[in-house]
Design a protein around this motif. Structure first.
Motif, PDB file in Angstrom:
ATOM      1  N   ASN A   1       0.832  -1.208   0.000  1.00  0.00           N
ATOM      2  CA  ASN A   1       0.000   0.000   0.000  1.00  0.00           C
ATOM      3  C   ASN A   1       0.869   1.263   0.000  1.00  0.00           C
ATOM      4  OD1 ASN A   1      -2.295  -1.602   0.065  1.00  0.00           O
ATOM      5  ND2 ASN A   1      -2.472  -1.529   2.307  1.00  0.00           N
ATOM      6  N   THR A   2       1.989   1.213   0.737  1.00  0.00           N
ATOM      7  CA  THR A   2       2.902   2.361   0.764  1.00  0.00           C
ATOM      8  C   THR A   2       3.473   2.646  -0.624  1.00  0.00           C
ATOM      9  OG1 THR A   2       3.498   1.850   3.056  1.00  0.00           O
ATOM     10  CG2 THR A   2       5.009   3.268   1.822  1.00  0.00           C
ATOM     11  N   LEU A   3       3.816   1.578  -1.331  1.00  0.00           N
ATOM     12  CA  LEU A   3       4.362   1.750  -2.681  1.00  0.00           C
ATOM     13  C   LEU A   3       3.322   2.337  -3.633  1.00  0.00           C
ATOM     14  CD1 LEU A   3       6.382  -1.588  -3.078  1.00  0.00           C
ATOM     15  CD2 LEU A   3       7.280   0.701  -2.665  1.00  0.00           C
TER      16      LEU A   3
ATOM     17  N   VAL B   1      13.512  12.858   1.400  1.00  0.00           N
ATOM     18  CA  VAL B   1      13.475  12.162   2.690  1.00  0.00           C
ATOM     19  C   VAL B   1      12.677  10.870   2.570  1.00  0.00           C
ATOM     20  CG1 VAL B   1      12.727  12.325   5.097  1.00  0.00           C
ATOM     21  CG2 VAL B   1      13.747  14.299   3.977  1.00  0.00           C
ATOM     22  N   GLU B   2      11.554  10.919   1.831  1.00  0.00           N
ATOM     23  CA  GLU B   2      10.747   9.719   1.648  1.00  0.00           C
ATOM     24  C   GLU B   2      11.503   8.656   0.862  1.00  0.00           C
ATOM     25  OE1 GLU B   2       7.870   8.980   2.953  1.00  0.00           O
ATOM     26  OE2 GLU B   2       7.789  10.904   4.014  1.00  0.00           O
ATOM     27  N   ILE B   3      12.305   9.099  -0.102  1.00  0.00           N
ATOM     28  CA  ILE B   3      13.123   8.131  -0.856  1.00  0.00           C
ATOM     29  C   ILE B   3      14.153   7.479   0.061  1.00  0.00           C
ATOM     30  CG2 ILE B   3      14.793   7.895  -2.725  1.00  0.00           C
ATOM     31  CD1 ILE B   3      11.938   8.201  -3.663  1.00  0.00           C
ATOM     32  N   SER B   4      14.740   8.265   0.963  1.00  0.00           N
ATOM     33  CA  SER B   4      15.705   7.709   1.915  1.00  0.00           C
ATOM     34  C   SER B   4      15.030   6.704   2.840  1.00  0.00           C
ATOM     35  CB  SER B   4      16.356   8.823   2.731  1.00  0.00           C
ATOM     36  OG  SER B   4      17.012   9.745   1.894  1.00  0.00           O
ATOM     37  N   LYS B   5      13.828   7.066   3.316  1.00  0.00           N
ATOM     38  CA  LYS B   5      13.091   6.136   4.178  1.00  0.00           C
ATOM     39  C   LYS B   5      12.721   4.863   3.417  1.00  0.00           C
ATOM     40  CE  LYS B   5       9.786   8.010   6.646  1.00  0.00           C
ATOM     41  NZ  LYS B   5       8.643   8.871   6.993  1.00  0.00           N
TER      42      LYS B   5
ATOM     43  N   HIS C   1      20.292  14.636   5.792  1.00  0.00           N
ATOM     44  CA  HIS C   1      21.077  14.310   4.612  1.00  0.00           C
ATOM     45  C   HIS C   1      22.411  13.671   5.003  1.00  0.00           C
ATOM     46  CE1 HIS C   1      18.699  17.670   2.342  1.00  0.00           C
ATOM     47  NE2 HIS C   1      18.028  16.510   2.395  1.00  0.00           N
ATOM     48  N   LYS C   2      22.999  14.142   6.102  1.00  0.00           N
ATOM     49  CA  LYS C   2      24.218  13.509   6.594  1.00  0.00           C
ATOM     50  C   LYS C   2      23.969  12.039   6.938  1.00  0.00           C
ATOM     51  CE  LYS C   2      26.272  17.716   8.560  1.00  0.00           C
ATOM     52  NZ  LYS C   2      26.744  18.368   9.805  1.00  0.00           N
ATOM     53  N   PHE C   3      22.813  11.787   7.559  1.00  0.00           N
ATOM     54  CA  PHE C   3      22.453  10.411   7.909  1.00  0.00           C
ATOM     55  C   PHE C   3      22.302   9.567   6.642  1.00  0.00           C
ATOM     56  CE2 PHE C   3      19.705   7.937  11.200  1.00  0.00           C
ATOM     57  CZ  PHE C   3      20.536   6.838  11.030  1.00  0.00           C
ATOM     58  N   TYR C   4      21.706  10.149   5.609  1.00  0.00           N
ATOM     59  CA  TYR C   4      21.547   9.425   4.351  1.00  0.00           C
ATOM     60  C   TYR C   4      22.910   9.091   3.732  1.00  0.00           C
ATOM     61  CZ  TYR C   4      20.516   8.568  -0.555  1.00  0.00           C
ATOM     62  OH  TYR C   4      20.472   8.009  -1.817  1.00  0.00           O
ATOM     63  N   TYR C   5      23.816  10.069   3.731  1.00  0.00           N
ATOM     64  CA  TYR C   5      25.150   9.825   3.181  1.00  0.00           C
ATOM     65  C   TYR C   5      25.893   8.778   4.013  1.00  0.00           C
ATOM     66  CZ  TYR C   5      24.311  14.052   0.456  1.00  0.00           C
ATOM     67  OH  TYR C   5      23.786  14.979  -0.400  1.00  0.00           O
ATOM     68  N   LEU C   6      25.749   8.873   5.330  1.00  0.00           N
ATOM     69  CA  LEU C   6      26.415   7.896   6.198  1.00  0.00           C
ATOM     70  C   LEU C   6      25.933   6.481   5.898  1.00  0.00           C
ATOM     71  CD1 LEU C   6      28.323   7.409   8.593  1.00  0.00           C
ATOM     72  CD2 LEU C   6      26.371   7.754  10.124  1.00  0.00           C
ATOM     73  N   ASN C   7      24.638   6.334   5.714  1.00  0.00           N
ATOM     74  CA  ASN C   7      24.087   5.013   5.380  1.00  0.00           C
ATOM     75  C   ASN C   7      24.630   4.495   4.054  1.00  0.00           C
ATOM     76  OD1 ASN C   7      22.410   3.598   7.169  1.00  0.00           O
ATOM     77  ND2 ASN C   7      20.799   5.129   6.961  1.00  0.00           N
TER      78      ASN C   7
ATOM     79  N   ILE D   1      24.002   0.595  12.901  1.00  0.00           N
ATOM     80  CA  ILE D   1      22.975   1.655  12.953  1.00  0.00           C
ATOM     81  C   ILE D   1      21.718   1.258  12.178  1.00  0.00           C
ATOM     82  CG2 ILE D   1      24.727   3.456  13.204  1.00  0.00           C
ATOM     83  CD1 ILE D   1      24.351   4.113  10.253  1.00  0.00           C
ATOM     84  N   SER D   2      21.557  -0.009  11.880  1.00  0.00           N
ATOM     85  CA  SER D   2      20.409  -0.430  11.057  1.00  0.00           C
ATOM     86  C   SER D   2      19.074  -0.279  11.774  1.00  0.00           C
ATOM     87  CB  SER D   2      20.593  -1.886  10.617  1.00  0.00           C
ATOM     88  OG  SER D   2      20.667  -2.738  11.753  1.00  0.00           O
ATOM     89  N   ASN D   3      19.095  -0.204  13.123  1.00  0.00           N
ATOM     90  CA  ASN D   3      17.829  -0.098  13.865  1.00  0.00           C
ATOM     91  C   ASN D   3      17.372   1.338  14.052  1.00  0.00           C
ATOM     92  OD1 ASN D   3      20.021   0.430  15.533  1.00  0.00           O
ATOM     93  ND2 ASN D   3      18.947  -0.196  17.393  1.00  0.00           N
ATOM     94  N   LEU D   4      18.094   2.279  13.481  1.00  0.00           N
ATOM     95  CA  LEU D   4      17.711   3.689  13.621  1.00  0.00           C
ATOM     96  C   LEU D   4      16.998   4.172  12.361  1.00  0.00           C
ATOM     97  CD1 LEU D   4      20.951   5.207  15.225  1.00  0.00           C
ATOM     98  CD2 LEU D   4      18.830   4.589  16.390  1.00  0.00           C
ATOM     99  N   GLU D   5      15.905   4.900  12.544  1.00  0.00           N
ATOM    100  CA  GLU D   5      15.191   5.497  11.420  1.00  0.00           C
ATOM    101  C   GLU D   5      15.992   6.674  10.866  1.00  0.00           C
ATOM    102  OE1 GLU D   5      12.435   4.615   9.993  1.00  0.00           O
ATOM    103  OE2 GLU D   5      11.775   3.023  11.343  1.00  0.00           O
ATOM    104  N   VAL D   6      15.919   6.857   9.537  1.00  0.00           N
ATOM    105  CA  VAL D   6      16.655   7.963   8.909  1.00  0.00           C
ATOM    106  C   VAL D   6      15.858   9.253   9.078  1.00  0.00           C
ATOM    107  CG1 VAL D   6      17.741   8.792   6.788  1.00  0.00           C
ATOM    108  CG2 VAL D   6      17.621   6.340   7.254  1.00  0.00           C
ATOM    109  N   VAL D   7      16.038   9.876  10.232  1.00  0.00           N
ATOM    110  CA  VAL D   7      15.402  11.163  10.519  1.00  0.00           C
ATOM    111  C   VAL D   7      16.469  12.094  11.070  1.00  0.00           C
ATOM    112  CG1 VAL D   7      13.108  10.205  10.923  1.00  0.00           C
ATOM    113  CG2 VAL D   7      14.726  10.326  12.814  1.00  0.00           C
ATOM    114  N   ASP D   8      16.136  13.375  11.118  1.00  0.00           N
ATOM    115  CA  ASP D   8      17.102  14.417  11.459  1.00  0.00           C
ATOM    116  C   ASP D   8      17.721  14.206  12.841  1.00  0.00           C
ATOM    117  OD1 ASP D   8      17.901  17.336  10.442  1.00  0.00           O
ATOM    118  OD2 ASP D   8      17.662  17.387  12.619  1.00  0.00           O
TER     119      ASP D   8
END
Length: 601
Positions: A29-31, A43-47, A167-173, A184-191
């Protein structure tokens, strides 16, 4: 009771599958919502990228769960297979859709470009040219890569105030993989989670003691240096890199010169080590690491020059036209390469590597490696198939004894063939003719437990020792010990097996003869004796007590009694069976008549 536990387990697995179906539907449904959106925020693409990695793990868990259900629910096998097919199609559709959405909506890292550049547009215009983009190498959790990754990422991303934390979190991932990504896989990509993610990474890998240990291991566990320019240059770079890292961590590496020189010089080949000692004698004071590296560089330059000259001479000789006076008929062969390379298959474990790189092969003892090389028909020098040591093109040989074999199968002097006793035995050959050999049924007794069994023994006056099959040793539970005895047969052929010795007592079934002897244990002694069954009614042997009443029936002997016991068992009384000549003339095929000999009973 068992049926109730079976039904309970099946219900629990089915309930878990229902949970998987719900998560699958929710992701689907999300897709659909994202696909119908005109524009998707970054941000949604990163999530979505994070959710996709978890969803792929969910697919693997579903496969394992469905397999368990199919094993338990055998009666409804067809129904379960249909359910698997339907859900797998949904999983594949969702994964493919998510990947397509990420690919279509991922920006070409405009902000990444800004973070990977040290100058803004105004500064670049002043320079007059565009600097190349700095690429950050991915970090997989290896300690020796952490300092480099940390410094580059901190300089380009972490300390860049123009980049938002999300964005830093996205680059780090995007720059983490393997064990590091799982931290860090259990952390949500948020600010708000970026600072926590960076802190977790630093706590995990910014371990000074662990970093020092890893660099020290890499520094002191150096492989033997080969006599080539590539090997010498690699050792210089390897030592320099680890010393710089240890110096950065606060260790006084500037005073380690003599320690490093000693360790590395022990790993040099004999010629290079001799040259270093000559160079060292010309240095008045203690040599420094700079002096040692300078020597290695000069040595590498010599090898490089020699190899280049060899290649030039080969190419010039290949291009040189033949004069009419010395023109010979020659043949040319051409090789072509294709884009698909053939995978390397290890002959030992079938892995994608060479035999000399195989961990399973290296873990075996030297004698086990020799046995494998012989059984797999590998070259003793390069350890490859379709090659033999006489025609092997691989230069060099054993680094220990300089002989023409691989270092991995070098036998130390303590267990060398010159110091090991050699037992010479006769070996039989298969042919279309046959000679009846002396056999006897004897009692073999375990001296410790008095367990006994009747075995068929072959009497061989050409063998210098006695042998026993491994099956008899196992059944009688005979105590044995390893031996370095070499077994050699006709033509000097050696039998490459790990031999053991055991002591047994032999007792005759026809008399009071009894003796204790030591036997070598082998998996298999020989083939059937005789090869075919023949009629003995034509023999006048009814008045004799036979040591082997079934000597005319083919079977494998479980024991070979050598020359030490042969004449003690045979004795001096012999009887010739003249009737055998008449029998073989009328009842044996022509191809076998001349092969029989008179039997003494």
């Amino acid at each position: 009771m068992e049926k109730e536990s079976f039904d309970t387990a099946l219900r629990e697995l089915t309930s878990k599958r229902s949970s998987f179906k719900g998560r699958l539907t929710k992701f689907k449904n999300t897709l659909e919502i994202l696909s119908n959106s005109k524009s998707i925020p970054q941000v949604e693409i990163s999530k979505l990228s994070i959710k996709l990695s978890r969803f792929e793990g969910l697919f693997t868990e579903f496969d394992e769960l469905q397999t368990q259900i199919e094993i338990l629910n055998v009666d409804s096998q067809e129904v379960e297979l249909n359910i698997r097919d339907i859900l797998e199609q949904d999983f594949c559709y969702c994964i493919a859709t998510a990947q397509q959405l990420i690919a279509d909506n991922s920006s070409p890292r405009k902000s990444s470009h800004s973070c990977c550049s040290n100058e803004d547009d105004r500064d670049r215009s002043l320079l007059g040219f565009k600097l190349p983009t700095i690429q950050i190498t991915k970090f997989d959790g290896s300690y020796y890569k952490w300092l480099e990754f940390k410094d580059i990422f901190t300089s380009l991303v972490h300390d860049n105030n123009k980049i938002k934390d999300v964005h830093k979190f996205y680059y780090l991932n995007s720059y983490l993989e393997g064990e590091a990504a799982r931290v860090i896989s259990n952390l949500e990509v948020v600010d708000k989670n970026y600072v926590k993610a960076w802190q977790l990474l630093c706590e995990r890998y910014d371990n000074k003691r662990q970093l020092i240990n890893n660099h020290l291991k890499a520094l002191f566990n150096i492989d033997t240096v080969r006599e080539s320019e590539k090997s010498l240059r690699f050792i210089i770079d390897h030592i320099s890199k680890n010393l710089r890292a240890l110096h950065t961590l606060g260790l006084p590496t500037e005073s380690w010169d003599m320690i490093i020189i000693f360790i590395v010089s022990q790993k040099l080949d004999a010629t290079t080590a001799l040259k270093w000692e000559e160079c060292r004698s010309n240095i008045r004071d203690l040599p420094t690491l700079h002096d040692f590296f300078e020597f290695l560089r000069n040595r590498a330059d010599v090898f490089e020059t020699i190899n280049k000259n060899k290649n030039i001479r080969r190419s010039s000789s290949a291009d040189m036209p033949c004069s009419p006076k010395h023109k010979f008929q020659t043949s040319k062969s051409f090789a072509t390469t294709s884009s698909s390379t053939k995978a390397i298959a290890c002959s030992v474990c079938k892995g994608n590597h060479r035999v000399y790189e195989c961990l399973a092969f290296k873990a075996k003892s030297i004698r086990d490696r020799l046995s494998l090389v012989s059984s797999l028909n590998l070259c003793r020098n390069c350890l490859r198939n379709n090659c033999n040591v006489e025609h092997c093109r691989l230069p060099g040989g054993c680094k220990i004894c300089r002989q023409r074999h691989n270092t991995l199968i070098h036998v130390p002097e303590s267990v060398d063939e010159s110091s090991a006793p050699v037992e010479t035995v006769s070996m039989s050959s298969l042919s279309s003719t046959e000679v009846l050999l002396c056999t006897a049924m004897v009692n073999v007794i375990n001296p410790s437990t008095n367990e006994r069994m009747v075995v068929r023994a072959l009497l061989d006056s050409g063998s210098q020792c006695s042998f026993l099959s491994a099956s008899v040793k196992t059944k009688l539970r005979l105590a044995s010990q390893s031996t370095t005895t070499k077994i050699m047969g006709i033509g000097g052929q050696k039998l490459n097996v790990n031999t053991q010795r055991c002591s047994v007592r032999i007792q005759s079934k026809c008399s009071d003869f009894s003796t204790t002897t030591t036997c070598l244990v082998l998996p298999k002694l020989t083939g059937n004796i005789p090869k075919v069954t023949f009629d003995i009614n034509h023999f006048n042997i009814s008045n004799f007590q036979l040591a082997d009443p079934t000597f005319n029936i083919p079977s494998e002997p479980d024991m070979i009694l050598g020359a030490e016991l042969f004449w003690s068992i045979i004795g001096t009384e012999h009887h010739s069976l003249d009737l055998l000549v008449h029998y073989q003339a009328h009842h044996l095929p022509k191809s076998r008549r001349a092969a029989w000999t008179d039997i003494n009973v």
